[in-house]
Every structure is written in structure tokens, then in C-alpha cells.
Design an enzyme around this catalytic site. Sequence first.
Site, mmCIF file in Angstrom:
data_model
loop_
_atom_site.group_PDB
_atom_site.id
_atom_site.type_symbol
_atom_site.label_atom_id
_atom_site.label_comp_id
_atom_site.label_asym_id
_atom_site.label_seq_id
_atom_site.Cartn_x
_atom_site.Cartn_y
_atom_site.Cartn_z
ATOM 1 N N CYS A 121 0.824 -1.208 0.000
ATOM 2 C CA CYS A 121 0.000 0.000 0.000
ATOM 3 C C CYS A 121 0.859 1.259 0.000
ATOM 4 O O CYS A 121 2.027 1.248 0.360
ATOM 5 C CB CYS A 121 -0.879 -0.006 1.231
ATOM 6 N N GLY A 159 -0.009 -1.506 6.755
ATOM 7 C CA GLY A 159 0.452 -2.423 7.799
ATOM 8 C C GLY A 159 -0.638 -3.403 8.171
ATOM 9 O O GLY A 159 -1.557 -3.667 7.380
#
Length: 604
Positions: A2, A100
Site C-alpha cells: 500500500c 500495515g
Amino acid sequence: MCGIVGYIGRQPAKKILIDGLRELEYRGYDSAGIAILQDSGFSTFKALGKLINLEKKSTSFETKGFSVGIGHTRWATHGKPTELNAHPHMGENSYVVHNGIIENYQELKNELQSDGVTFISQTDTEVIVHLFEHYLKNALEAFDAFKMMLSRIEGAFAILLVTTTKKNQIFFAKSGSPMILGINSEDEKFFGSSDAALIGKCENVIYLEDGDYGYLDEKDILLYNKDDKRQHLTFTSLPTSKLSAQKEGFRFFMEKEIYEQHDVISDTLIGRLSDEKIIFDELDDNFLDGINDITFSSCGTSYHSALTASYLFERYAKIKTSVEFASEFRYRSPLLNSSTLFVVISQSGETADTLETLKMAKDAGLKTLVICNVDNSSMVRLADYTILARAGIEKGVASTKAFATQVVVLWMLSLYIASKRKSLDTKEIAKEIKILREVPSKTIVNDELHERIHRLSKRYLHGHGFFFIGRDVFFPLALEGALKLKEISYLHAEGYPSGEMKHGPIALADPELFTIALLPKNMLYDKSKSNVEELSARDATICAISPVNFDKADDFIQISNTQHYMLEFFEMMVVVQLLSMEISIRLGNDVDMPRNLAKSVTVE
Ligand code: F6R
């Protein structure tokens, strides 16, 4: 993998956010989104696929004057690539973007749900925004609510959060995932998960440390460290080269990809392990109906993953496997049987030979599965079932992290099938799962190891050839080590089963024959050691990789002492990758784009 951007200022925020996301495209993504907060409230746009889709959706939107905004590109790990799962994630009055993993998200989600909170995505991220709002409702100040939320979440994260309660602020936190804060002389402030998103927009940045958190508005930045101490702001100047920023401080993409293996393997595992069970939401209850054996078909590095899998599947799942080079299989009139599960393995999902074998299997009515790193690739669209490797985009032509994640998926799949076929009991599966959880830590590159390999590499720049040798799964790893070296050093290298050397290749043994010996403690150690001794006796130059000291070796690279051969496998994998890379660098080759090779081989 991401990407995150954030902006606070008076320029058109949409363009700034999308431009920033475009600079993070190299990390790979399957959906993107932005949330912009002005006096009039939030404007949010999300789209699947490329940023152009997000631009189309937001064409008629522009900000006027001051605004705050956050944006995100998502590479699906937790929940499929859908608009609902795309960030920013929404609460009642707030939006969040996150990189994360929130490890305790399920527990927090249960707690919030029992409090009446409705979740609309399958992501772990959504708990962040609801938890923040939960504390905000208890009449806390927004920043206190943000801190309370941070004290409850566990895992790795980089977070940006905006809320209508504080329309001129962005809340931020970093722990384990990268986050950079930048400023310029026009009092604008920016966030990015990599330098690349900030170059050209600001000159001075702070690379946030793990445990840092705080908030900023147009005037001030309040930064606290992990001990809740307010920090003096120390800015450094931003690099100016976008390409080098994309490499995130590494010399080559291959190096960056070797170093990030522990992260991407964590992504591969997430949501797929419980204490006693392997979970593949991608597979249904009928997956193994009528299946008696498995054929793997693939090319190059992916072939080596398949070969590794054949050892694991027969050992754990007690199912017969065959492993095929796709380029051979497609032309040899193979006998196809509907009781065979046909598994193709491919990083790109576009390799022409592998794709063709998948079509052949489908035409013959076989059940098909693809293990792939690229969602929506041709193979993913064609196969009956898909398991994504989740390695993130791989730029180096020599595959590293894709191989690592493929092997992890295949190991999990062997256990999944073992449990369905009851060839392992729950206790045995639980034991393997415990080991699987240790894999990310075994692939962390430590400076000492890298430095040692760098020093050793200068002794391996010539010679008349390399043999990488190993037994069991260390044989496919030997093949992979040799392939890596060939690809980027242009030196001749072969992978060979240790026990086969005496059947011919040992005739080549002399001091100019370099043997890279894979000597795991937990798999046929004595047998492999004897094979290496045979070579040492004939004066071959030996570089042994092992947890056990080996005095017959000219060079020795020590790995850690573990209790499972697969942990040794992954540590050795990192060693052979680094060794190839260091040799290639010393020879002055282009590590990322070796001669004559392409990343995706779409011709036969
Ligand atoms: C080696 C390498 C190639 C690929 C092969 C198959 O480092 O990258 O050998 O593994 O071309 O590619 P995929 O996995 O995309 O089908």
C-alpha cells in the site's frame, strides 16, 4: 504494497493527493481512494484498478481554498480488492488510511460490534476509525481519542486520520510501516509512505520513527515519541531523484525486494493462520472433491517453487504430485485426467507457456488453481481458483520475494490439504503453523550477514563454474540459487542434488569449481555432508551454508540454529539471493535489468 499520502494547505488537494499516489504506483496496488475535508464536509472517492479510474470518478470535484486530505493505494491483503475494502475507511465523522497490519483487529472488531458498531469492509483497518470514534463519543478531545485508539491497536501501522471534529487537522502515527512528514515554505504540509510521493512538493522532511504520533494543522506540528514526550522537530532535506527514492535507499530494486521479504511474507500469512488451522477463503468445500493427485506447471523460478511444493505435498498431504516445465508440457501430448488438480504457479500470471498449459487443463475439464502475485492477470481470470502470493509488485527481473511468498503459500496449501485428507492430525498441523509464523523473522537481513556475504563475494568472480547442491527441498533451492547467479552475474551455475554429484559432475571438481553447499541441520545433514566431503577431497572450492560449523569448507556462512528445515530453507534462500547480487554488483552488471531477460515472458 500500500501507499499513503496526506496534504494540508490551500492548493487543489485532489491533484496533490493523486499526483502523490501516482509516484507510489511502483509499489503495486489494486484500488485507490482519497478523502478531502473542507468546511462543507467530506468528499470521498474510491475506485478499483488504476488511478485513472479514481480521476474519472472525481473529475467534477475541486477544492476551493484550505482543505485537508488523505489518500491511499491498496494492494489487497485482508479482504478482496473491492471499492468497499479500498481506503480511506469511514466512521461516522472521520476517515482513516492505514498501511500495515492490525494484528488484534478481530478482537477489537468483536468488541465494537457488541457495542452496536456496523462494519462495512472486510479489512483490519476499519477498526481504527471506529475505535477512534468510540473514544471520541466518550467526550474525549479528538487527540486524546486518537491516543486511546493507538494504545489499543497491536501490529504494524502507518496511519493518517481526519475528522470533522477538528476540520483543520491531520492525526498521524507510525509503528513498523514507513511514514514521512514534509513541509514547504508556503506552509503546506505533506505525508507520504515513501520519499517518492513528496519529491517536488516539499524540501524538508522528518522520517518518523516507530512509536511517533501526533497531529498537525496549517501552523503547527505536534510530534510525540513512543514515550509520549513532545519532540523537537528536526528536518532533513529530501533527495531529488525519484528513481532512487523508489528504491527506498537500496542500490537496486532486487536488494530492496530481498530486504522486504520478511514484510511481504507477513502479508502472505495474514488472515490465513489460526492456531490449528490453515484458512484459505479462496477455496471452497468442493475444492478437493474427486482429486487424487496434483500436477504443477510453471517456468523458471516458479518451477522451483513447484518442485519445493512437491516435497511438501507428498510429505504432509500424502498426495501424489508431478512437476512440469510448462514449456515442455504444452507440446508433449500429456495424458490429462479429471482426478488431477492442475496447479499453475506464476509471479506475473502472464507467462505464455504457463498460461497455455492452464488452457489445456481447462479444456480437458481439470480443476485448476493458480498461485499468482498479480490479481486480474490472465491466469487469475482463467483458473477456477486463485490464491494470491501478496508479494507486492516485483521490479527486479530476478525474482526474489515472489519465490519466497510462493513457497509460503504452497507450504500452507500442503497443510490445508493434509488437514482435509487427515494425513496430519491437528497437533501436527498446529506445530507447523507455529513454525510458519517464524518465517518472517528468519528472512530479516542483518547487517553482519550482508557484510560477510559482500566480503566473500570477491572470491567468486571467476572460476569455470558453480554448483549449488542440496537435498530434499534444498535441491530446488539449489536450483534457484544457481538460476539467480546465472541471471545476474552471467557466470555458469548449475543446481544439483547433492547425492547426484558422484554420478558425473564430480569429474569437474578442481579448485576452480565453486560449490555452494546447502547443509541444513534438520534435513539429511550427514548424507549431505558426505557428498560435500567427496567434493572437498577432490579439491573443489567449497562455500558451505549451514548452522553447523563445517571444517572441510573453504568459506562458511553460518545461519541460525533452528528446529525446522523450512526455517533453514528461508534463511539459506536469503543467503543465496544476496550472494548472487553481491557477485553481480562486483562484476559491474545491471542487477535489476540483466541482459537478454524480461520480467514477464509473454512469448513462447
Ligand atoms: C527468474 C525469473 C523467471 C520467472 C519465469 C516465470 O528470476 O524471474 O525465471 O520465474 O519467467 O515467470 P512467472 O513466475 O511470472 O510465470
